[in-house]
Enzyme design. Structure first.
Site, short mmCIF file in Angstrom:
data_model
loop_
_atom_site.label_atom_id
_atom_site.label_comp_id
_atom_site.label_asym_id
_atom_site.label_seq_id
_atom_site.Cartn_x
_atom_site.Cartn_y
_atom_site.Cartn_z
N GLU A 1 101.68 49.17 9.23
CA GLU A 1 100.65 48.53 8.47
C GLU A 1 101.22 48.38 6.97
O GLU A 1 101.82 49.18 6.42
CB GLU A 1 99.57 49.40 8.39
CG GLU A 1 98.30 48.92 8.01
CD GLU A 1 96.89 49.53 7.95
OE1 GLU A 1 96.18 49.11 8.60
OE2 GLU A 1 96.96 50.39 7.45
N GLU B 1 85.28 43.03 8.97
CA GLU B 1 84.41 44.26 9.74
C GLU B 1 83.19 44.51 9.11
O GLU B 1 82.26 44.67 9.76
CB GLU B 1 85.41 45.53 9.35
CG GLU B 1 84.91 46.90 9.67
CD GLU B 1 85.88 47.84 9.45
OE1 GLU B 1 86.85 47.70 8.82
OE2 GLU B 1 85.56 49.14 9.93
N ASP C 1 89.48 52.48 17.69
CA ASP C 1 89.75 52.75 16.57
C ASP C 1 90.02 54.28 16.24
O ASP C 1 90.44 54.80 16.94
CB ASP C 1 88.48 52.37 15.35
CG ASP C 1 88.78 51.93 14.03
OD1 ASP C 1 90.10 51.98 13.69
OD2 ASP C 1 87.89 51.14 13.61
N HIS D 1 96.76 45.30 6.79
CA HIS D 1 95.37 46.00 6.62
C HIS D 1 94.30 45.35 6.82
O HIS D 1 93.49 45.45 7.59
CB HIS D 1 95.54 46.95 5.44
CG HIS D 1 94.28 47.77 5.44
ND1 HIS D 1 93.51 47.55 4.37
CD2 HIS D 1 93.94 48.95 5.85
CE1 HIS D 1 92.34 48.42 4.65
NE2 HIS D 1 92.69 49.38 5.40
N HIS E 1 93.93 54.77 14.95
CA HIS E 1 94.63 55.38 13.63
C HIS E 1 94.88 56.96 14.06
O HIS E 1 94.10 57.64 13.63
CB HIS E 1 93.90 55.21 12.49
CG HIS E 1 93.61 53.90 12.31
ND1 HIS E 1 94.02 53.06 11.30
CD2 HIS E 1 92.33 53.03 12.72
CE1 HIS E 1 93.55 51.74 11.07
NE2 HIS E 1 92.31 51.90 12.04
N HIS F 1 93.75 49.75 19.74
CA HIS F 1 93.72 50.22 18.36
C HIS F 1 93.25 51.46 17.99
O HIS F 1 92.00 51.86 18.25
CB HIS F 1 92.91 49.04 17.71
CG HIS F 1 92.63 49.07 16.13
ND1 HIS F 1 93.37 48.25 15.56
CD2 HIS F 1 91.64 49.94 15.51
CE1 HIS F 1 92.89 48.28 14.22
NE2 HIS F 1 92.07 49.40 13.96
C1 BEZ Z 1 94.25 47.76 -1.98
O1 BEZ Z 1 95.71 47.77 -2.02
O2 BEZ Z 1 94.07 46.44 -2.43
C2 BEZ Z 1 93.70 48.48 -1.28
C3 BEZ Z 1 94.07 49.56 -0.41
C4 BEZ Z 1 93.27 50.58 0.32
C5 BEZ Z 1 92.16 50.19 0.49
C6 BEZ Z 1 91.62 49.07 0.02
C7 BEZ Z 1 92.17 48.28 -1.03
FE FE2 Z 2 90.97 50.48 12.37
#
Ligand code: BEZ
Ligand code: FE2
Length: 404
Positions: A142, A211, A307, A181, A64, A62
């Site tokens: 993602e 998390e 991460d 996500h 990014h 994992h």
């Molecule tokens: C959302 O689309 O709800 C979102 C996007 C980024 C961070 C947190 C929430």
């Molecule tokens: Fe992450």
């Protein structure tokens, strides 16, 4: 054919001595050097330095890459101020993160012995780098978006990225994959569609889950620090899902859940029972004030992962393992060290469904050679000395080819 010989080999049966490995792109045989020379008289012989330990290449499940430009921009210490700072600086950070920056981080991972990594990609920006880096890359496209109004558009963009990564599979070491996500940021309708895509094409599937305490409070009660965040940025006041509904969405397909620091025993047992796994990111959890995952109580497989540099200070897997030794300070240190080495080799490979991570005939010839500063006195401490003394490995092989 090549034959590599080391003082120690990390095999599924523990550290073995007086053995060597014959390999092409895959491991062909494991035996004494003399026996292998007899079977393969024309093979190229590689003798590693004294006090070396030959491991399967390490796996960081994992990371990014697209946040690799962050050094002092994002706010560390507590999850919610960090998330606010991500929203505030995301474009600037992603804009500053060109291929050169990401390639340098792939190279840093390689020098620490990482031969495979799972790249979580929100925009697809790191695809070019992942195509040319020598490592195997599980490319996690993602999906994000809690707002139902934009859900179809975001899902369409996600599917485009999935298709592009699928087209890379034959000409690189990329495995296309799907990432969700998080429960708070993905609308359940598109979440289920994405899980179905992973299932239909048998793609690795991953999701950030529980998390922070803020995430838990928001999903359980619609309260806490995320309430203000959603009011401010999305003009909403209720979460799109809850903990149970989110977990159940993955019931029929094994998923790699990242963090789970705030999951309780019932939830962790449920994940275990459904065949899921966890990516444990000790430094990220510490830097964002999320707490400690009680790995000693887990009944499901876990990997240790870095991460991204959005919540870390390096992508060196040995920095992460040393942090894990400190974070889990109550554990017997040599046993924990052994368990940690397993978490970045065979367990990680099983989690991602890859034919590497083990020194076994038929497995891919991905190796990381660690050279200890002197001979280990006790075999049961080799994993510990490996973690404490290694900043960079001395040799790396991927699919039988030497890269470092
Ligand atoms: C959302 O689309 O709800 C979102 C996007 C980024 C961070 C947190 C929430
Ligand atoms: Fe992450």
């Amino acid at each position: 054919m090549k034959i590599i010989s080391s003082d120690f080999i990390y095999s599924p049966d523990g550290f073995i001595e007086n053995q060597a490995i014959a390999f092409t792109e895959t491991i062909q045989a494991i035996d004494t050097l003399e026996a292998l020379k007899e079977i393969y008289p024309d093979a190229q012989i590689i003798q590693t330095e004294a006090n070396s330990v030959l491991y399967p290449g390490f796996i960081n499940t994992h990371v990014h890459l697209e946040f690799s430009a962050n050094k002092t921009t994002l706010k560390y210490g507590s999850f919610m101020p960090w998330l606010d700072s991500v929203i505030e600086h995301r474009e600037e950070l992603v804009g500053n993160c060109d291929n050169k920056v990401m390639m340098a981080e792939c190279e840093a991972m390689l020098r620490s012995g990482i031969t495979t990594f799972g790249a979580i990609s929100s925009f697809g920006n790191e695809l070019e780098v992942c195509e040319v880096t020598p490592q195997r890359v599980v490319f996690f496209n993602e999906l994000i978006g809690s707002n139902a109004q934009y859900a179809d558009m975001l899902y369409g963009d996600f599917m485009e990225r999935v298709k592009v990564s699928m087209s890379c599979e034959k000409k690189s070491r990329i495995t296309p994959a799907v990432a969700i996500h998080s429960p708070y940021s993905v609308h359940p309708i598109i979440l289920q569609r994405a899980v179905n895509v992973a299932k239909e094409h048998q793609l690795p599937l991953s999701a950030h889950f529980l998390e922070s305490q803020a995430e838990r409070q928001w999903l359980e009660h619609g309260e806490g620090e995320l309430k203000g965040f959603f009011k401010k940025f999305f003009n909403t006041s209720v979460p799109v899902t809850n903990i149970q509904e989110f977990m159940y969405a993955f019931d029929t397909y094994p998923t790699h859940f990242t963090h789970c620091v705030q999951a309780n025993k019932v939830e962790l047992d449920y994940l275990a029972q459904r065949g899921h796994s966890i990516a444990h990111c000790p430094r990220s959890n510490r830097y964002l004030g999320c707490g400690r995952l009680a790995i000693e109580e887990l009944s499901l497989p876990y990997s240790v992962a870095t991460d991204g540099l959005s919540s870390n200070d390096s992508l060196n897997i040995f920095d992460e393992l040393r942090a894990a030794l400190m974070l889990h300070h109550q554990a017997p240190i040599d046993k924990l060290a052994s368990r940690l080495m397993q978490s970045i080799t065979s367990d990680a490979a099983d989690i991602l469904g890859l034919s590497c991570g083990k020194i076994e005939v038929g497995k891919l010839a991905d190796f990381a050679v660690v050279t200890l500063p002197e001979a280990p006195r006790r075999k049961e401490e080799i994993a510990l000395w490996t973690i404490l003394h290694t900043k960079e490995v001395s040799e790396v092989y991927i699919e039988g080819q030497k890269y470092t």
